[in-house]
Design an enzyme around this catalytic site. Structure first.
Site, PDB file in Angstrom:
ATOM      1  N   GLU A  65      50.824  42.842  40.734  1.00 40.95           N
ATOM      2  CA  GLU A  65      49.431  43.266  40.551  1.00 40.95           C
ATOM      3  C   GLU A  65      48.736  43.499  41.885  1.00 40.95           C
ATOM      4  O   GLU A  65      47.854  42.753  42.271  1.00 40.95           O
ATOM      5  CB  GLU A  65      48.663  42.258  39.688  1.00 40.95           C
ATOM      6  N   PRO A  66      49.127  44.577  42.571  1.00 40.39           N
ATOM      7  CA  PRO A  66      48.482  44.893  43.834  1.00 40.39           C
ATOM      8  C   PRO A  66      47.077  45.463  43.634  1.00 40.39           C
ATOM      9  O   PRO A  66      46.815  46.130  42.634  1.00 40.39           O
ATOM     10  CB  PRO A  66      49.402  45.973  44.427  1.00 40.39           C
TER      11      PRO A  66
ATOM     12  N   CYS B 187      18.283  42.958  57.471  1.00 39.13           N
ATOM     13  CA  CYS B 187      17.512  42.014  58.286  1.00 39.13           C
ATOM     14  C   CYS B 187      18.332  40.755  58.486  1.00 39.13           C
ATOM     15  O   CYS B 187      18.049  39.705  57.893  1.00 39.13           O
ATOM     16  CB  CYS B 187      16.195  41.702  57.619  1.00 39.13           C
TER      17      CYS B 187
HETATM   18  N1  LLP Z   1      46.140  38.974  41.666  1.00 35.90           N
HETATM   19  C1  LLP Z   1      45.304  37.957  41.786  1.00 35.90           C
HETATM   20  C2  LLP Z   1      45.390  36.846  40.848  1.00 35.90           C
HETATM   21  C3  LLP Z   1      44.340  37.955  42.802  1.00 35.90           C
HETATM   22  O1  LLP Z   1      43.519  36.922  42.921  1.00 35.90           O
HETATM   23  C4  LLP Z   1      44.263  39.049  43.694  1.00 35.90           C
HETATM   24  C5  LLP Z   1      43.260  39.088  44.746  1.00 35.90           C
HETATM   25  C6  LLP Z   1      45.160  40.112  43.505  1.00 35.90           C
HETATM   26  C7  LLP Z   1      46.093  40.045  42.484  1.00 35.90           C
HETATM   27  C8  LLP Z   1      45.148  41.331  44.388  1.00 35.90           C
HETATM   28  O2  LLP Z   1      45.439  41.036  45.705  1.00 35.90           O
HETATM   29  P1  LLP Z   1      45.590  42.231  46.760  1.00 35.90           P
HETATM   30  O3  LLP Z   1      46.790  43.032  46.368  1.00 35.90           O
HETATM   31  O4  LLP Z   1      44.348  43.045  46.692  1.00 35.90           O
HETATM   32  O5  LLP Z   1      45.750  41.561  48.050  1.00 35.90           O
HETATM   33  N2  LLP Z   1      37.656  39.902  48.829  1.00 35.90           N
HETATM   34  C9  LLP Z   1      38.797  39.648  49.672  1.00 35.90           C
HETATM   35  C10 LLP Z   1      40.086  39.696  48.890  1.00 35.90           C
HETATM   36  C11 LLP Z   1      40.117  38.728  47.758  1.00 35.90           C
HETATM   37  C12 LLP Z   1      41.401  38.824  46.981  1.00 35.90           C
HETATM   38  C13 LLP Z   1      41.249  38.146  45.684  1.00 35.90           C
HETATM   39  N3  LLP Z   1      42.397  38.184  44.866  1.00 35.90           N
HETATM   40  C14 LLP Z   1      38.822  40.654  50.813  1.00 35.90           C
HETATM   41  O6  LLP Z   1      37.921  41.473  50.885  1.00 35.90           O
HETATM   42  O7  LLP Z   1      39.698  40.602  51.662  1.00 35.90           O
END
Ligand code: LLP
Length: 461
Positions: A311-312, A382
């Site tokens: 799940e990317p 701000c």
């Molecule tokens: N699956 C689960 C259970 C997750 O919690 C996440 C991300 C993903 C998949 C996807 O991960 P990715 O492939 O995008 O790395 N707001 C933070 C990132 C938080 C990620 C949360 N979970 C940022 O801006 O870096």
């Protein structure tokens, strides 16, 4: 900090993608794959002139390149087909950017979706996604959200005991996965690490027997899979390789309890390039490591291959988008710093202030001009910490120039706020020279739409 001139030869062109491979992995590029400089020396994405897009749609503006997003979706699917002999499914972690158009694109590429709230679920359903390919995550889902998920027929990824018991008491047949904490460390920002034992997500692996035993006695709960996610923006392959071995062990144990587990969901986490210094593996490399790991571990334990799910989020959409701003005021503090302010900031991209994230920028209407100055690009909120980029190399800029920040597709719009009552930006989807609005710019009227003014507070006109 002294403002130092950048190398005279460099210009914004240095960031353009050089596609010297047949299968460029979008997460390894700073800009969307269709980016080029056109005859007017302007930045062009998806066949659209960026300054012209800004004239038409205003700023701040998220510009999403459809071809890059679709390429990333296809690469994930293709890689699983190449390296995994069993069934597989790629689901988009829509927390990265959830809106109707993005959901519709990933669905049309044959991806499923991971949602983490009733709101994300609602959006995905309205985009026409098939509930059979939806997985509902979250460490504190409300009873209403659980009911909503059951009614739609999606799979619920159960995170904890309260949720498990709540679902068991509802007595409605439901497909579930169990989220487990694998106890795997990885090198990323501590806020976006989730697989280590001290994490708010998932069941502790020590409780595995207890959880499996409980679930095996609940006739309404059909436990079809196990899930883990170790973190985000990860460049190493080893943690995911380790994860495959841990998860296959769990799979073996679930079989001992007679659970009908046929799916393993290894989460997301592959990083993207935000600066030249970032060197993430390609989508293909990441998928290969995971597939090989699962196949090897299943062979070693004599287990049938599970349906493999990934799940990317970030690596699907992060590099497909840029944010365009209009340059405004300058402030020169001699021998210390020059600030160049733009018309957005922490409300449309909270990542720098939240995670100290570093971004690269260029000026879309001055693509061939030399980068002559190092400045700090400031937002308009701000708040002193509202800095988009601490050290940005820019050509000489004027108010009205179009400053573009790269790789803003993931966790920008989805984490945007109305801080200082700034309306959230518009977003356009660009493809083959056409631009379609996918998010309208919020208006001042939108900002007060949810406000209620009790009668006793209303002023005489
Ligand atoms: N699956 C689960 C259970 C997750 O919690 C996440 C991300 C993903 C998949 C996807 O991960 P990715 O492939 O995008 O790395 N707001 C933070 C990132 C938080 C990620 C949360 N979970 C940022 O801006 O870096």
């Amino acid at each position: 900090m002294v403002s130092t001139p950048a190398t005279a030869a460099a210009s914004g062109r240095q960031y353009l993608p050089v596609l010297n491979t047949e299968n460029p992995s979008p997460n390894q590029y700073l800009l969307p794959l269709t980016t080029r400089v056109n005859g007017q020396n302007h930045l062009e994405i998806g066949g659209c002139d960026v300054p012209a897009l800004v004239q038409r749609f205003g700023t701040p503006l998220y510009i999403l390149d459809e071809a890059t997003l679709r390429t990333a979706c296809r690469q994930y699917r293709q890689a699983f087909q190449t390296y995994y002999p069993g069934e597989s499914l790629v689901i988009y972690a829509s927390k990265a950017w959830n809106c109707l158009a993005v959901c519709a694109i990933v669905a049309s590429e044959g991806l499923g979706i991971d949602v983490v709230s009733g709101g994300e679920l609602f959006t995905a359903l309205h985009a026409g996604m098939n509930p059979k390919t939806m997985y509902f995550h979250g460490n504190n889902k409300s009873v209403e959200e659980l009911k909503f998920a059951i009614d739609t027929g999606c799979t619920i990824v159960v995170d904890n005991w309260l949720e498990l018991q709540t679902l068991a008491e509802m007595q409605q047949p439901v497909r579930i996965m169990l989220r487990l904490t694998p106890g795997i460390e990885c090198h990323t920002h501590e806020y976006i690490r989730t697989g280590h034992l001290d994490s708010k997500f998932g069941f502790d692996p020590d409780q595995l027997d207890q959880v499996f035993n409980y679930v095996s006695q609940q006739s309404a709960l059909e436990c079809i899979g196990l899930h883990a996610h170790i973190g985000s923006q990860i460049f190493e392959l080893q943690p995911h390789q380790d994860l495959t071995a841990v998860m296959v062990q769990w799979l073996g144990k679930a079989a001992q309890y007679g659970l009908p587990v046929q799916e393993l969901d290894i989460g997301g986490g592959l990083g993207i390039r935000y600066t030249e210094a970032d060197d993430p593996p390609s989508i293909d490399e990441w998928v290969k490591v995971i597939c090989d790991g699962i196949v090897r571990a299943c062979q070693a334990q004599n287990l049938p291959l599970p349906k493999l799910i990934a799940e990317p989020g970030r690596s699907l959409i992060g590099s497909a988008c840029v944010t365009a701003y209009t340059v405004g005021s300058h402030k020169v503090i001699p021998d210390i710093r020059t600030y160049v302010a733009v018309d957005g900031g922490m409300s449309d991209n909270p990542r720098p202030i939240t995670y100290q994230s570093v971004y690269r920028t260029l000026v879309a209407n001055r693509m061939s001009e030399p980068l002559t100055q190092t400045v700090t690009v400031a937002g308009k909120h701000c708040e002193s910490g509202d800095i988009v980029i601490k050290q940005a190399q820019l050509p000489e800029t004027q108010p009205g120039d179009v400053l573009v920040v790269m790789a803003t597709g993931a966790y920008n719009y989805s984490m945007a706020s109305n801080y200082n009552r700034l309306p959230r930006p518009a977003a356009v989807l660009v493809n083959a020279g056409e631009a379609s609005l996918i998010l309208q710019r919020e208006t001042y009227q939108d900002l007060i739409r949810q406000d209620c003014l009790p009668e006793r507070l209303q002023q005489e006109p």
